[in-house]
Write an enzyme that holds these catalytic residues in place. Structure first.
Site, PDB file in Angstrom:
ATOM      1  N   GLY A  12      43.627  48.481  28.308  1.00  0.00           N
ATOM      2  CA  GLY A  12      43.588  47.597  27.962  1.00  0.00           C
ATOM      3  C   GLY A  12      42.698  46.381  28.042  1.00  0.00           C
ATOM      4  N   LYS A  13      42.296  46.229  28.686  1.00  0.00           N
ATOM      5  CA  LYS A  13      41.596  44.854  28.401  1.00  0.00           C
ATOM      6  C   LYS A  13      39.389  45.272  27.253  1.00  0.00           C
ATOM      7  CE  LYS A  13      39.282  43.530  33.053  1.00  0.00           C
ATOM      8  NZ  LYS A  13      38.416  43.082  34.280  1.00  0.00           N
ATOM      9  N   ASP A  70      35.086  39.215  35.800  1.00  0.00           N
ATOM     10  CA  ASP A  70      35.052  39.226  37.080  1.00  0.00           C
ATOM     11  C   ASP A  70      36.394  38.414  37.104  1.00  0.00           C
ATOM     12  OD1 ASP A  70      35.465  40.825  39.518  1.00  0.00           O
ATOM     13  OD2 ASP A  70      35.007  38.875  40.195  1.00  0.00           O
ATOM     14  N   GLY A 154      49.807  42.394  36.921  1.00  0.00           N
ATOM     15  CA  GLY A 154      49.431  42.145  37.799  1.00  0.00           C
ATOM     16  C   GLY A 154      50.208  40.534  38.445  1.00  0.00           C
ATOM     17  N   ASP A 156      50.918  38.154  36.900  1.00  0.00           N
ATOM     18  CA  ASP A 156      51.263  37.779  35.224  1.00  0.00           C
ATOM     19  C   ASP A 156      52.983  37.249  35.507  1.00  0.00           C
ATOM     20  OD1 ASP A 156      49.674  36.562  33.434  1.00  0.00           O
ATOM     21  OD2 ASP A 156      49.910  38.469  33.004  1.00  0.00           O
TER      22      ASP A 156
HETATM   23  P1  IMP Z   1      39.760  42.373  37.221  1.00  0.00           P
HETATM   24  O1  IMP Z   1      38.860  40.984  36.479  1.00  0.00           O
HETATM   25  O2  IMP Z   1      39.798  43.645  36.838  1.00  0.00           O
HETATM   26  O3  IMP Z   1      38.320  42.973  38.994  1.00  0.00           O
HETATM   27  O4  IMP Z   1      40.633  42.015  37.988  1.00  0.00           O
HETATM   28  C1  IMP Z   1      40.653  41.350  39.083  1.00  0.00           C
HETATM   29  C2  IMP Z   1      42.280  41.295  39.946  1.00  0.00           C
HETATM   30  O5  IMP Z   1      42.834  39.881  39.335  1.00  0.00           O
HETATM   31  C3  IMP Z   1      43.755  42.107  38.407  1.00  0.00           C
HETATM   32  O6  IMP Z   1      43.478  43.298  39.306  1.00  0.00           O
HETATM   33  C4  IMP Z   1      44.850  41.405  39.220  1.00  0.00           C
HETATM   34  O7  IMP Z   1      45.190  41.417  40.130  1.00  0.00           O
HETATM   35  C5  IMP Z   1      43.814  40.000  38.870  1.00  0.00           C
HETATM   36  N1  IMP Z   1      44.296  38.720  37.948  1.00  0.00           N
HETATM   37  C6  IMP Z   1      43.509  39.328  36.952  1.00  0.00           C
HETATM   38  N2  IMP Z   1      43.552  38.412  35.462  1.00  0.00           N
HETATM   39  C7  IMP Z   1      44.514  38.441  34.999  1.00  0.00           C
HETATM   40  C8  IMP Z   1      45.939  38.421  34.251  1.00  0.00           C
HETATM   41  O8  IMP Z   1      45.730  38.002  33.208  1.00  0.00           O
HETATM   42  N3  IMP Z   1      46.813  38.727  34.926  1.00  0.00           N
HETATM   43  C9  IMP Z   1      47.615  39.117  36.435  1.00  0.00           C
HETATM   44  N4  IMP Z   1      46.390  39.020  37.150  1.00  0.00           N
HETATM   45  C10 IMP Z   1      45.389  38.910  36.874  1.00  0.00           C
END
Ligand code: IMP
Length: 197
Positions: A12-13, A70, A154, A156
């Site tokens: 997705g990312k 991150d 997450g 959102d």
């Molecule tokens: P990571 O950068 O993939 O480790 O993301 C860390 C965590 O931050 C995710 O698992 C979500 O819990 C939260 N997070 C980061 N970006 C978003 C976003 O755009 N929407 C909702 N939650 C987010």
């Protein structure tokens, strides 16, 4: 064409990253594309630390230009928690419905201004010569009083953006990609890569 690896296995990312970095003369590869899946411990104290740990580890394994990000949610009323622990907050296996309701409950006594929060994203760019550059971006908002919206992921559904009058889970992905912490940090890192090419 120059290879650029993004140190994520989250498809997705990767889709979002490909859309934003489009136009650069690069071959963008995910960890899946290069068949690597190293176990990297994200034990940094800041978003930048964790992004650098990931980017540097994969750069050392591949000797290519490597990007890593991150991100997380900072809730001011909770001393900026969950912060770098956003994914692990209350345990990786706990559903976001439970995590989101917990945060709403923690803010039961908070005033409107005290509900301020932000999503933060740091992206690190590790060059084969050992140099590392980071860029950080944020999106400011407030913790909603209810869980609303089904888009995104997450946190959102509890992240309310006053300028748009809705949570990021109620936004079309095209809009969120432009105004979000990750979208803005990716734009900034795009300039860093463009200068390097
Ligand atoms: P990571 O950068 O993939 O480790 O993301 C860390 C965590 O931050 C995710 O698992 C979500 O819990 C939260 N997070 C980061 N970006 C978003 C976003 O755009 N929407 C909702 N939650 C987010």
């Amino acid at each position: 064409m120059r290879k650029v690896i993004f140190a994520t296995s989250n498809e997705g990312k990767m889709k979002e990253i490909r859309e934003i970095l489009e136009g650069l003369d690069i071959e963008l590869l995910s960890m899946k594309d290069i068949g690597l899946n190293p176990d990297i411990e994200e034990n940094g104290k800041t978003f930048e630390d964790n992004a650098i740990i990931k980017a540097r580890t994969v750069m050392e394994l591949t000797n290519e230009l490597v990007l890593a990000d991150d991100s997380g949610l900072e809730v001011d009323y909770m001393d900026k928690a969950p912060g770098v622990y956003s994914a692990r907050f209350m345990g990786e296996e706990t559903s976001y419905h439970i995590k989101n309701q917990y945060i709403i409950d923690q803010l039961a006594e908070a005033s409107e201004e005290e509900r301020s929060a932000r999503f933060v994203c740091a992206i690190a760019c590790a060059f084969p010569n050992g140099e590392v550059i980071t860029r950080r971006a944020t999106i400011e908002g407030f913790i909603a009083k209810q869980i609303v919206g089904t888009n995104g992921f997450g946190y959102d559904p509890i992240f309310y953006v006053p300028e748009y009058g809705c949570t990021t889970a109620q936004m079309a992905s095209e809009i969120k990609n432009v105004i979000s912490h990750r979208g803005k940090a990716l734009q900034a890192i795009k300039d860093v890569i463009a200068d390097y090419l």
